[in-house]
Motif scaffolding. Structure first.
Motif, short mmCIF file in Angstrom:
data_model
loop_
_atom_site.label_atom_id
_atom_site.label_comp_id
_atom_site.label_asym_id
_atom_site.label_seq_id
_atom_site.Cartn_x
_atom_site.Cartn_y
_atom_site.Cartn_z
N ARG A 1 -9.45 -8.42 2.49
CA ARG A 1 -9.66 -8.92 4.10
C ARG A 1 -9.34 -7.29 4.86
O ARG A 1 -9.93 -7.09 5.49
N TYR A 2 -8.30 -6.71 4.11
CA TYR A 2 -7.76 -5.22 4.57
C TYR A 2 -9.31 -4.14 4.78
O TYR A 2 -9.60 -3.70 6.17
N THR B 1 -11.37 -5.15 7.84
CA THR B 1 -10.78 -4.42 9.35
C THR B 1 -10.78 -3.41 9.72
O THR B 1 -9.80 -2.77 10.41
N ARG B 2 -10.24 -2.19 7.82
CA ARG B 2 -9.84 -1.15 7.99
C ARG B 2 -10.89 -0.24 9.65
O ARG B 2 -12.33 -0.62 8.98
N GLN C 1 0.67 -0.91 -0.10
CA GLN C 1 0.28 0.34 -0.10
C GLN C 1 0.79 1.15 0.55
O GLN C 1 0.22 2.28 -0.70
#
Length: 293
Positions: free
Chosen positions: A286-287, A290-291, A7
């Motif tokens: 997945r992020y 969960t962010r 990222q």
């Protein structure tokens, strides 16, 4: 490379490219140019450029070839946020922890900055190197539809029209498949046109991107309930105060969280069918849920 490292790499790459792009514009209207830079480069997760770069490199394309495409999607995204924040629409004063463009400058300049960034996006798209004129036409249609009436713009109109109403789950998904999902979908599919991907791979990536776009919006709605303004970088609880149609309002917080997880699981199953190393796309999926911002 971890997701966080990837990222950061893509964020630095696209920010450098966009900064040089804006700085290279002639000084015809310095205040407008400053407003464009404020709206485009003042933070942000750069999810859409990440999708362009990750999908493209997964398909064998190199990063310099993907730069104009990543810039195009981010210019469209930035213009949409500038206009969404205006008093005539969402009337937001804070974006990415900073004053919105119409607050930092003025409403007229904010409108013009959005207009200019939208036009700049198509100028960047014209730099994309594809194999044929047919592929370029397909790229242009995909991008235009995602950004315009058949995508993001109608999504915003549907979202505004739904304010104060209770929507069915199907109707709410239609709103966000257009408002949020359309540009995310284009960010994944445009590199397939550049790479000449097989139809079955395009189909799998299309479904992945659609599930991802909805999951992203569900998590946005959840964060409006659970996060704070400082973490979000925008006004927390505004969706509730403005009586916006959201997933937590319709399903309840727990069921909204379950919905987000289900969407990500479905997105990941699409990637499993591809003969590529799709771990960066999987990690981003997945992020997304969960962010914290």
């Amino acid at each position: 490379m971890t997701l966080a490292e990837q990222q950061q790499h893509y964020r630095q790459r696209i920010d450098g490219y966009l900064g040089a792009l804006i700085d290279g514009l002639p000084a015809l209207a310095p205040n407008l140019k400053a407003a464009m830079k404020h709206g485009l480069l003042l933070g942000g997760k750069r999810v859409r450029p990440f999708l362009v770069y990750s999908t493209g490199t997964m398909l064998g394309l190199d990063e310099p070839r993907l730069d104009p495409m990543a810039a195009a999607v981010e210019c469209i995204h930035a213009y949409s946020l500038i206009h969404d924040d205006l008093p005539a629409m969402d009337d937001d004063k804070l974006r990415r922890g900073q004053p919105t463009v119409h607050v930092a400058f003025d409403e007229a300049t904010a409108i013009l900055a959005g207009d200019a960034l939208q036009a700049l996006a198509f100028e960047e798209l014209a730099k994309c190197q594809v194999a044929s004129i047919e592929a370029f036409k397909a790229l242009l249609v995909l991008f235009s539809q995602a950004a315009g009436y058949q995508g993001m713009v109608s999504g915003q109109a549907m979202d505004m029209a739904a304010t104060g109403q209770t929507l069915s789950l199907a109707a709410l998904e239609q709103v966000h498949a257009h408002k949020t999902g359309a540009l995310i979908r284009a960010s994944v599919l445009m590199p397939t046109l550049m790479a000449g991907s097989a139809p079955e791979h395009v189909e799998a990536l299309a479904t992945f991107s659609e599930k991802l776009g909805l999951a992203f919006q569900v998590q946005d709605d959840i964060l409006d309930v659970t996060a704070n303004t400082e973490t979000l970088g925008k006004t927390q609880g505004k969706d509730q105060r403005d009586h916006k149609a959201t997933y937590p309002a319709l399903l309840g917080l727990n069921q909204a969280q379950t919905k987000a997880q289900t969407l990500v699981d479905e997105a990941l199953s699409c990637l499993a069918s591809l003969p590529y190393n799709s771990e960066h796309l999987a990690a981003l999926a997945r992020y997304v849920i969960t962010r914290e911002r």
